[in-house]
Scaffold this motif. Structure first.
Motif, PDB file in Angstrom:
ATOM      1  N   ILE A  59       0.873  -1.177   0.000  1.00  0.00           N
ATOM      2  CA  ILE A  59       0.000   0.000   0.000  1.00  0.00           C
ATOM      3  C   ILE A  59       0.907   1.222   0.000  1.00  0.00           C
ATOM      4  CG2 ILE A  59      -2.016  -1.099   1.032  1.00  0.00           C
ATOM      5  CD1 ILE A  59      -1.197   0.013   3.753  1.00  0.00           C
ATOM      6  N   SER A  67      -2.426   3.637  -3.620  1.00  0.00           N
ATOM      7  CA  SER A  67      -2.358   2.446  -4.465  1.00  0.00           C
ATOM      8  C   SER A  67      -2.288   1.186  -3.637  1.00  0.00           C
ATOM      9  CB  SER A  67      -1.120   2.494  -5.371  1.00  0.00           C
ATOM     10  OG  SER A  67      -1.311   3.372  -6.434  1.00  0.00           O
ATOM     11  N   LEU A  68      -2.983   0.178  -4.112  1.00  0.00           N
ATOM     12  CA  LEU A  68      -2.861  -1.183  -3.619  1.00  0.00           C
ATOM     13  C   LEU A  68      -2.160  -1.937  -4.737  1.00  0.00           C
ATOM     14  CD1 LEU A  68      -3.695  -3.501  -1.597  1.00  0.00           C
ATOM     15  CD2 LEU A  68      -5.671  -3.824  -3.093  1.00  0.00           C
ATOM     16  N   GLN A  69      -0.999  -2.508  -4.444  1.00  0.00           N
ATOM     17  CA  GLN A  69      -0.208  -3.193  -5.473  1.00  0.00           C
ATOM     18  C   GLN A  69      -0.034  -4.643  -5.082  1.00  0.00           C
ATOM     19  OE1 GLN A  69       2.972  -0.876  -4.293  1.00  0.00           O
ATOM     20  NE2 GLN A  69       2.003   0.994  -4.938  1.00  0.00           N
ATOM     21  N   SER A  71       1.932  -8.531  -6.400  1.00  0.00           N
ATOM     22  CA  SER A  71       3.050  -9.014  -7.207  1.00  0.00           C
ATOM     23  C   SER A  71       2.596  -9.731  -8.479  1.00  0.00           C
ATOM     24  CB  SER A  71       3.967  -9.919  -6.374  1.00  0.00           C
ATOM     25  OG  SER A  71       3.251 -10.947  -5.756  1.00  0.00           O
ATOM     26  N   THR A  89      -6.651   1.529 -12.836  1.00  0.00           N
ATOM     27  CA  THR A  89      -5.827   0.358 -12.547  1.00  0.00           C
ATOM     28  C   THR A  89      -4.594   0.371 -13.421  1.00  0.00           C
ATOM     29  OG1 THR A  89      -6.888  -1.039 -14.198  1.00  0.00           O
ATOM     30  CG2 THR A  89      -7.825  -1.073 -11.980  1.00  0.00           C
ATOM     31  N   LYS A  92      -0.660  -4.255 -12.190  1.00  0.00           N
ATOM     32  CA  LYS A  92      -0.579  -4.906 -10.886  1.00  0.00           C
ATOM     33  C   LYS A  92      -1.101  -4.022  -9.757  1.00  0.00           C
ATOM     34  CE  LYS A  92       3.612  -7.252 -12.369  1.00  0.00           C
ATOM     35  NZ  LYS A  92       3.442  -8.681 -12.169  1.00  0.00           N
ATOM     36  N   ARG A  93      -1.887  -2.992 -10.070  1.00  0.00           N
ATOM     37  CA  ARG A  93      -2.291  -2.063  -9.015  1.00  0.00           C
ATOM     38  C   ARG A  93      -3.702  -1.530  -9.214  1.00  0.00           C
ATOM     39  NH1 ARG A  93      -2.505   2.572 -11.556  1.00  0.00           N
ATOM     40  NH2 ARG A  93      -1.062   2.918 -13.266  1.00  0.00           N
ATOM     41  N   ASN A  95      -5.695   2.028  -8.039  1.00  0.00           N
ATOM     42  CA  ASN A  95      -5.575   3.363  -7.457  1.00  0.00           C
ATOM     43  C   ASN A  95      -6.921   3.793  -6.888  1.00  0.00           C
ATOM     44  OD1 ASN A  95      -2.945   3.458  -8.305  1.00  0.00           O
ATOM     45  ND2 ASN A  95      -3.300   4.931  -9.941  1.00  0.00           N
TER      46      ASN A  95
END
Length: 116
Positions: A59, A67-69, A71, A89, A92-93, A95
């Protein structure tokens, strides 16, 4: 551009974020712990990360969004749903703009990808 001060815990990171960003970060952290209670929480790259099944969830606070990211790549289903709900988006994330509510169901779908 000055770098962010070093942090050693997620609590420090959240506390250093702008006041309007703190609730979003805390909500994401809570959702991660709810969905992945065995995830190891640590600071990597001076940001909060959660490690589960050798996968990372991060985060991060920015000026205009959080952002939440993850792997892994987001599934096309998750990307379509995010865009339908008005969220930006990346590969891999997800927003979350400061004027948006945390999309709990969408975040849980993303976290369930980590569990699979």
């Amino acid at each position: 551009m000055p770098s962010r001060p070093k942090v050693s815990t997620s609590d420090e990171y959240i506390k250093m974020a702008a006041p309007d960003i703190q609730p979003i970060l805390q909500k994401l952290r809570t959702l991660i712990h709810q969905e992945l209670p065995n995830a190891e929480e640590k600071i990597l790259y001076n940001m909060p990360f959660f490690i589960f099944n050798n996968k990372k969830i991060g985060i991060a606070a920015y000026k205009a969004h959080v952002s939440l990211q993850i792997s892994d790549d987001l599934s096309s289903e998750v990307v379509k749903l995010a865009r339908k709900l008005g969220f930006e988006t990346g590969q891999k994330r997800l927003n979350i703009d400061l004027d948006q509510q945390v999309p709990e169901e969408l975040v849980l779908k993303i976290l369930q990808m980590i569990e699979a």
